[in-house]
Design a protein around this motif. Structure first.
Motif, PDB file in Angstrom:
ATOM      1  N   TYR A 170       0.833  -1.204   0.000  1.00  0.00           N
ATOM      2  CA  TYR A 170       0.000   0.000   0.000  1.00  0.00           C
ATOM      3  C   TYR A 170       0.871   1.259   0.000  1.00  0.00           C
ATOM      4  CZ  TYR A 170      -3.955  -3.026   0.991  1.00  0.00           C
ATOM      5  OH  TYR A 170      -4.915  -3.998   0.911  1.00  0.00           O
ATOM      6  N   GLN A 193      -5.639   6.468  -5.278  1.00  0.00           N
ATOM      7  CA  GLN A 193      -5.028   5.355  -5.998  1.00  0.00           C
ATOM      8  C   GLN A 193      -3.918   4.734  -5.170  1.00  0.00           C
ATOM      9  OE1 GLN A 193      -3.181   6.162  -9.825  1.00  0.00           O
ATOM     10  NE2 GLN A 193      -3.401   4.030 -10.438  1.00  0.00           N
ATOM     11  N   ASN A 194      -3.955   3.412  -5.062  1.00  0.00           N
ATOM     12  CA  ASN A 194      -2.856   2.660  -4.465  1.00  0.00           C
ATOM     13  C   ASN A 194      -1.861   2.354  -5.572  1.00  0.00           C
ATOM     14  OD1 ASN A 194      -1.109   0.934  -3.176  1.00  0.00           O
ATOM     15  ND2 ASN A 194      -2.619  -0.663  -2.765  1.00  0.00           N
ATOM     16  N   ALA A 197      -0.423  -1.407  -5.926  1.00  0.00           N
ATOM     17  CA  ALA A 197      -1.269  -2.592  -6.088  1.00  0.00           C
ATOM     18  C   ALA A 197      -0.918  -3.306  -7.386  1.00  0.00           C
ATOM     19  CB  ALA A 197      -2.738  -2.199  -6.070  1.00  0.00           C
ATOM     20  N   ASP A 202      -7.233  -0.941  -7.555  1.00  0.00           N
ATOM     21  CA  ASP A 202      -6.388   0.020  -6.845  1.00  0.00           C
ATOM     22  C   ASP A 202      -6.933   1.436  -6.763  1.00  0.00           C
ATOM     23  OD1 ASP A 202      -6.157   0.714  -9.500  1.00  0.00           O
ATOM     24  OD2 ASP A 202      -3.984   0.461  -9.609  1.00  0.00           O
ATOM     25  N   THR A 203      -8.139   1.721  -7.228  1.00  0.00           N
ATOM     26  CA  THR A 203      -8.620   3.092  -7.242  1.00  0.00           C
ATOM     27  C   THR A 203      -9.944   3.254  -6.489  1.00  0.00           C
ATOM     28  OG1 THR A 203      -9.783   2.789  -9.352  1.00  0.00           O
ATOM     29  CG2 THR A 203      -7.510   3.582  -9.445  1.00  0.00           C
ATOM     30  N   ASN A 232      -8.350  -2.897  -3.033  1.00  0.00           N
ATOM     31  CA  ASN A 232      -7.118  -2.468  -2.369  1.00  0.00           C
ATOM     32  C   ASN A 232      -6.788  -0.992  -2.619  1.00  0.00           C
ATOM     33  OD1 ASN A 232      -6.574  -5.072  -1.294  1.00  0.00           O
ATOM     34  ND2 ASN A 232      -5.833  -5.715  -3.304  1.00  0.00           N
ATOM     35  N   SER A 233      -7.833  -0.194  -2.846  1.00  0.00           N
ATOM     36  CA  SER A 233      -7.621   1.227  -3.078  1.00  0.00           C
ATOM     37  C   SER A 233      -7.220   1.956  -1.810  1.00  0.00           C
ATOM     38  CB  SER A 233      -8.886   1.859  -3.660  1.00  0.00           C
ATOM     39  OG  SER A 233      -9.998   1.652  -2.803  1.00  0.00           O
TER      40      SER A 233
END
Length: 296
Positions: A170, A193-194, A197, A202-203, A232-233
């Motif tokens: 992250y 945004q990650n 990822a 990711d967003t 996973n954002s």
């Protein structure tokens, strides 16, 4: 129950105790559960800190305290829930010109029995100004997580209860733009945004508006936000818990809307509706909440 004390002209102290379920992402109860007949709950010191400030330009804080970064003025808890009080250091620089400020923070967010504790380093730049008579507020921040220990550190689970993959990396970029279209109306947008990822989930984004006034006797406002969050954002264990499914829910979208009313300066009544919607519509959830918030 809390207290603030001016130690010197530039130094202040804060202590606060709260009842707790043991989970900052649990919105359902904090005064006891059905397991004990609603007879009580644990009490913890969720804030204990010292703060040093010089003329409002430099502010340094150490201890356990609320996350002090600027947030979305319509709904500001997608990335970091207001109940999560990390331990660490923070610094804010607010020069008396240009409408700029810079904020830095380093937190220990969770402690593990073995290995390094989960921590995050973060920085945010903010600007407030106007263009053609319209007020503008812009923020951009970065959060870099480390020492996560994957699912081993977080109770042995590979996914958090809030839908995040605990084995993912992250490094989150958060951007907010708010436009004050009048003295009472604001529209806002947020993009998250990650950047680390690997799976494309990711967003996150939100878009909303608020109309009215806040924080004084007789004030009221209405607000609404549309949002979408991929798995996973954001990092689920510290993310929002207001929607029917907390965190990212493993990937969801929905709406948050409601009305606030202040019967007194420090007393807020909020009635709001929230939804969590998924690709499989049988998992969709909705919630109607009535909150009474007392500030002091």
């Amino acid at each position: 129950l809390g207290a603030k004390l001016a130690v010197t002209e530039h130094v202040s102290a804060e202590v606060r105790a709260i009842s707790t379920s043991g989970d900052a992402n649990n919105p359902y109860w904090d005064m006891g559960s059905g397991d004990d007949g609603f007879n009580g709950s644990d009490m913890v010191l969720d804030r204990i800190n010292l703060s040093w400030s010089c003329d409002g330009v430099y502010t340094f804080k150490v201890g356990r305290f609320g996350h002090g970064f600027a947030t979305n003025p319509v709904y500001g808890e997608l990335l970091w829930d207001g109940d999560v009080q990390p331990a660490g250091l923070s610094y804010k620089y607010s020069p008396e010109c240009l409408g700029l400020d810079l904020r830095l923070a380093g937190y220990v967010v969770d402690e593990f029995q073995s290995g390094a504790d989960a921590n995050v380093a973060a920085a945010q730049a903010n600007w407030k100004g106007s263009l053609a008579g319209i007020g503008l507020r812009a923020s951009s921040g970065v959060y870099s997580w480390s020492s996560m220990n994957g699912g081993i550190g977080w109770d042995g689970d590979d996914f958090s209860a809030q839908g995040s993959d605990l084995n993912a990396t992250y490094r989150i970029w958060d951007s907010i733009l708010a436009v004050d279209v009048s003295e009472k109306a604001v529209v806002s947008g947020q993009y998250i945004q990650n950047t680390e990822a690997d799976d494309g989930e990711d967003t996150a984004w939100s878009a909303g508006f608020k109309y009215g006034e806040s924080g004084q006797d007789g004030a009221w406002n209405v607000f609404a936000t549309l949002y979408e969050m991929e798995e996973n954002s954001v990092f689920g264990p510290v993310a929002q818990d207001d929607t029917p499914v907390a965190g990212t829910g493993g990937g969801m979208d929905g709406m948050i809307a409601g009305v606030n009313y202040w019967p007194a300066d420090d007393l807020n009544l909020r009635i709001w509706a929230l939804t969590s919607e998924f690709e499989d519509s049988t998992q969709d959830r909705s919630r109607l909440r009535i909150d009474l918030n007392l500030g002091f």
